[in-house]
Design a protein around this motif. Sequence first.
Motif, PDB file in Angstrom:
ATOM      1  N   TYR A 230       0.854  -1.185   0.000  1.00 54.49           N
ATOM      2  CA  TYR A 230       0.000   0.000   0.000  1.00 54.49           C
ATOM      3  C   TYR A 230       0.891   1.235   0.000  1.00 54.49           C
ATOM      4  O   TYR A 230       1.871   1.294   0.746  1.00 54.49           O
ATOM      5  CB  TYR A 230      -0.881   0.001   1.246  1.00 54.49           C
ATOM      6  CG  TYR A 230      -1.597   1.307   1.492  1.00 54.49           C
ATOM      7  CD1 TYR A 230      -2.839   1.542   0.933  1.00 54.49           C
ATOM      8  CD2 TYR A 230      -1.023   2.301   2.276  1.00 54.49           C
ATOM      9  CE1 TYR A 230      -3.504   2.731   1.143  1.00 54.49           C
ATOM     10  CE2 TYR A 230      -1.681   3.501   2.494  1.00 54.49           C
ATOM     11  CZ  TYR A 230      -2.917   3.712   1.927  1.00 54.49           C
ATOM     12  OH  TYR A 230      -3.566   4.899   2.133  1.00 54.49           O
TER      13      TYR A 230
ATOM     14  N   TYR B 205     -12.874  -5.724  -5.116  1.00 57.65           N
ATOM     15  CA  TYR B 205     -12.680  -4.286  -4.901  1.00 57.65           C
ATOM     16  C   TYR B 205     -12.523  -3.605  -6.247  1.00 57.65           C
ATOM     17  O   TYR B 205     -11.878  -4.137  -7.147  1.00 57.65           O
ATOM     18  CB  TYR B 205     -11.439  -4.022  -4.040  1.00 57.65           C
ATOM     19  CG  TYR B 205     -11.189  -2.551  -3.826  1.00 57.65           C
ATOM     20  CD1 TYR B 205     -12.027  -1.796  -3.019  1.00 57.65           C
ATOM     21  CD2 TYR B 205     -10.130  -1.915  -4.451  1.00 57.65           C
ATOM     22  CE1 TYR B 205     -11.817  -0.435  -2.846  1.00 57.65           C
ATOM     23  CE2 TYR B 205      -9.912  -0.563  -4.281  1.00 57.65           C
ATOM     24  CZ  TYR B 205     -10.758   0.175  -3.473  1.00 57.65           C
ATOM     25  OH  TYR B 205     -10.545   1.513  -3.307  1.00 57.65           O
TER      26      TYR B 205
ATOM     27  N   ASN C 110     -11.893   0.464  -7.882  1.00 53.42           N
ATOM     28  CA  ASN C 110     -11.686   1.895  -7.672  1.00 53.42           C
ATOM     29  C   ASN C 110     -11.447   2.580  -9.012  1.00 53.42           C
ATOM     30  O   ASN C 110     -11.118   1.939 -10.007  1.00 53.42           O
ATOM     31  CB  ASN C 110     -10.527   2.177  -6.711  1.00 53.42           C
ATOM     32  CG  ASN C 110      -9.166   1.897  -7.310  1.00 53.42           C
ATOM     33  OD1 ASN C 110      -8.823   0.757  -7.569  1.00 53.42           O
ATOM     34  ND2 ASN C 110      -8.387   2.940  -7.519  1.00 53.42           N
TER      35      ASN C 110
ATOM     36  N   GLN D 110      -5.505   2.661  -1.716  1.00 50.00           N
ATOM     37  CA  GLN D 110      -6.712   3.034  -0.979  1.00 50.00           C
ATOM     38  C   GLN D 110      -6.900   2.050   0.177  1.00 50.00           C
ATOM     39  O   GLN D 110      -6.845   0.832  -0.016  1.00 50.00           O
ATOM     40  CB  GLN D 110      -7.963   2.975  -1.874  1.00 50.00           C
ATOM     41  CG  GLN D 110      -7.888   3.808  -3.128  1.00 50.00           C
ATOM     42  CD  GLN D 110      -7.119   3.115  -4.249  1.00 50.00           C
ATOM     43  OE1 GLN D 110      -7.019   1.897  -4.310  1.00 50.00           O
ATOM     44  NE2 GLN D 110      -6.547   3.907  -5.130  1.00 50.00           N
ATOM     45  N   LEU D 111      -7.164   2.596   1.364  1.00 53.91           N
ATOM     46  CA  LEU D 111      -7.381   1.740   2.522  1.00 53.91           C
ATOM     47  C   LEU D 111      -8.607   0.854   2.347  1.00 53.91           C
ATOM     48  O   LEU D 111      -8.625  -0.285   2.817  1.00 53.91           O
ATOM     49  CB  LEU D 111      -7.520   2.581   3.792  1.00 53.91           C
ATOM     50  CG  LEU D 111      -6.244   3.280   4.257  1.00 53.91           C
ATOM     51  CD1 LEU D 111      -6.524   4.126   5.490  1.00 53.91           C
ATOM     52  CD2 LEU D 111      -5.136   2.292   4.528  1.00 53.91           C
ATOM     53  N   ASP D 112      -9.638   1.359   1.674  1.00 57.17           N
ATOM     54  CA  ASP D 112     -10.827   0.534   1.440  1.00 57.17           C
ATOM     55  C   ASP D 112     -10.463  -0.737   0.662  1.00 57.17           C
ATOM     56  O   ASP D 112     -11.031  -1.802   0.907  1.00 57.17           O
ATOM     57  CB  ASP D 112     -11.905   1.315   0.684  1.00 57.17           C
ATOM     58  CG  ASP D 112     -12.618   2.320   1.563  1.00 57.17           C
ATOM     59  OD1 ASP D 112     -12.500   2.227   2.813  1.00 57.17           O
ATOM     60  OD2 ASP D 112     -13.302   3.205   1.009  1.00 57.17           O
ATOM     61  N   GLY D 113      -9.531  -0.637  -0.252  1.00 58.21           N
ATOM     62  CA  GLY D 113      -9.085  -1.806  -1.001  1.00 58.21           C
ATOM     63  C   GLY D 113      -8.344  -2.795  -0.115  1.00 58.21           C
ATOM     64  O   GLY D 113      -8.531  -4.012  -0.227  1.00 58.21           O
TER      65      GLY D 113
ATOM     66  N   ARG E 122      -8.750  -3.142   3.108  1.00 59.38           N
ATOM     67  CA  ARG E 122      -9.778  -3.751   3.963  1.00 59.38           C
ATOM     68  C   ARG E 122     -10.592  -4.798   3.199  1.00 59.38           C
ATOM     69  O   ARG E 122     -10.859  -5.886   3.712  1.00 59.38           O
ATOM     70  CB  ARG E 122     -10.714  -2.675   4.507  1.00 59.38           C
ATOM     71  CG  ARG E 122     -10.089  -1.797   5.552  1.00 59.38           C
ATOM     72  CD  ARG E 122     -11.119  -0.811   6.121  1.00 59.38           C
ATOM     73  NE  ARG E 122     -10.467   0.192   6.907  1.00 59.38           N
ATOM     74  CZ  ARG E 122     -10.247   1.455   6.508  1.00 59.38           C
ATOM     75  NH1 ARG E 122     -10.655   1.865   5.320  1.00 59.38           N
ATOM     76  NH2 ARG E 122      -9.634   2.300   7.300  1.00 59.38           N
ATOM     77  N   ALA E 123     -11.004  -4.465   1.982  1.00 56.35           N
ATOM     78  CA  ALA E 123     -11.837  -5.382   1.200  1.00 56.35           C
ATOM     79  C   ALA E 123     -11.100  -6.684   0.896  1.00 56.35           C
ATOM     80  O   ALA E 123     -11.667  -7.772   1.057  1.00 56.35           O
ATOM     81  CB  ALA E 123     -12.287  -4.712  -0.106  1.00 56.35           C
TER      82      ALA E 123
ATOM     83  N   ASP F 169      -6.436   9.638   3.154  1.00 56.87           N
ATOM     84  CA  ASP F 169      -6.949   8.314   3.505  1.00 56.87           C
ATOM     85  C   ASP F 169      -6.299   7.832   4.810  1.00 56.87           C
ATOM     86  O   ASP F 169      -6.979   7.373   5.729  1.00 56.87           O
ATOM     87  CB  ASP F 169      -6.628   7.356   2.353  1.00 56.87           C
ATOM     88  CG  ASP F 169      -7.535   6.145   2.261  1.00 56.87           C
ATOM     89  OD1 ASP F 169      -8.654   6.177   2.811  1.00 56.87           O
ATOM     90  OD2 ASP F 169      -7.121   5.169   1.605  1.00 56.87           O
TER      91      ASP F 169
ATOM     92  N   GLY G 106      -8.067   7.075   8.423  1.00 59.40           N
ATOM     93  CA  GLY G 106      -8.245   5.628   8.571  1.00 59.40           C
ATOM     94  C   GLY G 106      -7.156   4.954   9.367  1.00 59.40           C
ATOM     95  O   GLY G 106      -6.585   3.972   8.902  1.00 59.40           O
TER      96      GLY G 106
END
Length: 182
Positions: free
Chosen positions: A8, A59, A61, A90-93, A95-96, A142, A146
């Motif tokens: 990341y 995921y 984006n 991206q942190l959402d990625g 996490r997913a 981000d 997060g």
Amino acid sequence: MKTGIILYGPPASGKDSVTEALGYPFQLFKRIKVGPGRTRGYRMHTEDQLRAMRSDVVYLNRRYDATYVIDRSGIEEALAEGTPVVHLGQLDGVRALSAAGLGTWMTVRLECRRDVTRARAQARGDHDLAARLAAWDATAADLATGPDLPWHLVVDTERHSPAEAASMVRAALQTDWSSTLA
């Protein structure tokens, strides 16, 4: 359970260079990409192909006028073949993928200052420098909002070469990294 690595970081933080330095059995996970720009390191698809595979998406984006996808079947195949290295900004990625039940993921955060991203992006000939710097800003924002995500390893790529960073990743994998969170 099979293991993969998530690298990341913002643009030009060294994800490609560290992945290359890792060598075998580590392999870049080629995300699906729909849209313009660089094609190397991606599995190129059309919008129609993407629509047809919506149920396979772990995921998705959008950045740089393109869509980037991590797909379940692609991750399963990569885990069966070796140790995939997934690049994310991206942190959402993160996490997913971590929550998808597809292997165990070591999370490695690569860091560098914004001016270093600028210099590296210019040196490698990126034609969309403003977009790269906007992505660096988005990554920093981000991280600021997060902090709940644990990191198994954090590497400052200004202080450590790609070879040193790769050695750090390999060493961390030899420990009980799942219980050591940065």
